[in-house]
Write a protein that holds these residues in place. Sequence first.
Motif, PDB file in Angstrom:
ATOM      1  N   ASP A 124       0.811  -1.211   0.000  1.00 54.31           N
ATOM      2  CA  ASP A 124       0.000   0.000   0.000  1.00 54.31           C
ATOM      3  C   ASP A 124       0.851   1.270   0.000  1.00 54.31           C
ATOM      4  N   ARG A 127       2.164   1.890  -3.477  1.00 55.79           N
ATOM      5  CA  ARG A 127       1.059   2.223  -4.376  1.00 55.79           C
ATOM      6  C   ARG A 127       0.616   3.662  -4.191  1.00 55.79           C
ATOM      7  N   VAL A 128       0.510   4.101  -2.942  1.00 58.28           N
ATOM      8  CA  VAL A 128       0.065   5.463  -2.663  1.00 58.28           C
ATOM      9  C   VAL A 128       1.084   6.478  -3.180  1.00 58.28           C
ATOM     10  N   GLN A 131       0.800   6.680  -6.907  1.00 57.37           N
ATOM     11  CA  GLN A 131      -0.401   7.384  -7.337  1.00 57.37           C
ATOM     12  C   GLN A 131      -0.252   8.894  -7.161  1.00 57.37           C
ATOM     13  N   THR A 141      -9.440  10.303   0.224  1.00 64.98           N
ATOM     14  CA  THR A 141     -10.589   9.809  -0.538  1.00 64.98           C
ATOM     15  C   THR A 141     -10.222   9.632  -1.999  1.00 64.98           C
ATOM     16  N   ASP A 142      -9.510  10.595  -2.564  1.00 68.50           N
ATOM     17  CA  ASP A 142      -9.061  10.489  -3.957  1.00 68.50           C
ATOM     18  C   ASP A 142      -8.153   9.271  -4.149  1.00 68.50           C
ATOM     19  N   LEU A 143      -7.380   8.971  -3.119  1.00 67.34           N
ATOM     20  CA  LEU A 143      -6.417   7.865  -3.204  1.00 67.34           C
ATOM     21  C   LEU A 143      -7.072   6.497  -3.078  1.00 67.34           C
ATOM     22  N   GLY A 144      -8.334   6.474  -2.656  1.00 70.47           N
ATOM     23  CA  GLY A 144      -9.010   5.187  -2.547  1.00 70.47           C
ATOM     24  C   GLY A 144      -9.856   5.017  -1.308  1.00 70.47           C
ATOM     25  N   SER A 156      -8.347   2.847   6.484  1.00 67.79           N
ATOM     26  CA  SER A 156      -8.043   1.953   5.368  1.00 67.79           C
ATOM     27  C   SER A 156      -6.530   1.834   5.209  1.00 67.79           C
ATOM     28  N   THR A 158      -4.971   2.560   2.610  1.00 68.43           N
ATOM     29  CA  THR A 158      -4.571   3.786   1.909  1.00 68.43           C
ATOM     30  C   THR A 158      -4.284   4.909   2.889  1.00 68.43           C
TER      31      THR A 158
END
Length: 391
Positions: A124, A127-128, A131, A141-144, A156, A158
């Motif tokens: 994670d 990934r973040v 992104q 929220t935009d990130l997931g 989460s 994220t």
Amino acid sequence: MTTLPPPATELSADEARRLALRAQGFLGAPDRRAGVRGALRHLGAVQLDTISVLARSHELVPYARLGAVGRRTVDDAYWTDTHAFEYWSHAACILPIEEWPHFAFRRRAYRNRPHWNHHLPDGDYDRVVKQLRTEGPLTATDLGGAKKTSEWWDWSGTKVAVERALMYGEVVCVERRGWKRVYDLAERAVPAALLHDDLDDTECLRRLVRLAGQSLGVGTRADIADYHRLKAEQVDAVIADSGLVPVTVQGWGRPAWADPAALESPPRGRHRTALLSPFDSLIWERARTERIFGFTHRLEAYVPKQKRVHGYFAMPVLAGGRLVGRVDPAREGRTLVAKQVTLAGRKAAPAVAQALVEAASWVDCTDVRVERVETPELREPLTRELARLLA
């Protein structure tokens, strides 16, 4: 012109109080040309908090010093042109971007931290960061998504990842949007000249201690440590080399240090009259507030309603360099409601009325209504003064 005693001598309690007021921007003409950005640099940290009654605390802080600064102007001043960043200082704070290198010691400590309250799922973090590199700036929220469930603590993967990256310094909070943090990569958000962790821990601490002393004017070790939430032993290790000078303050009963520049001339000028956020750096440390002002204050927002003494968000009233009362405010349409008012005495009524009327105007209210005055016989002089000012 008379001057304060030279360094390493004794200050009266009144001199110490006035030094603190000037250092915090409440004594003397406000620097309106420097505006909100100047106030932030002067204070070194402006605390954030979710509570919004009249306004959020980071808006109330410059208002108390500068007067009716537009709320949009405040946010723009903080967040445009990479002027500031959010990080863990006294608490979650807006900090001048110039202070980024000074928090290298804290970023390193987070990177070396062995235990965390939230589990970070494999993959994670990378990934973040990836992104954000391709799509940022983004909210959680935009990130997931920030939460796994509706529970505030149930983050989460994220959210865990991006907050970890924030603590490590790979990611920066560059603004608040609808009270959500907006994250971006530090390499984009922080000017290249400042984007480094070159300062060792000792130098970081030395600089933060000096800056805290300058923002306080004069303070004990505990005062100085509390400003950026340093440990007592960290302050002890560097204070002798910080540039602050030892002083004795009558009645404090413990060693203190002062900003030598503040000792060069006696504090003088006009005093601000204002409602203060409970999170304002003038009063955020309860023991210091009691020592300097003889005023006991406690934020009761998280106290059960039936146990509150002064109200949900009681705001101390500063006038004439003293704390002369407190107001628990609310808003009903275009009326500022003083749900509960405490006055130090009859002489405090004009100052509290002035603070209420000015605050009402700032938040676009046209009337002020007082519901309860702690000392009933002081209600009449307060409401009479309010009527005069609102006429």
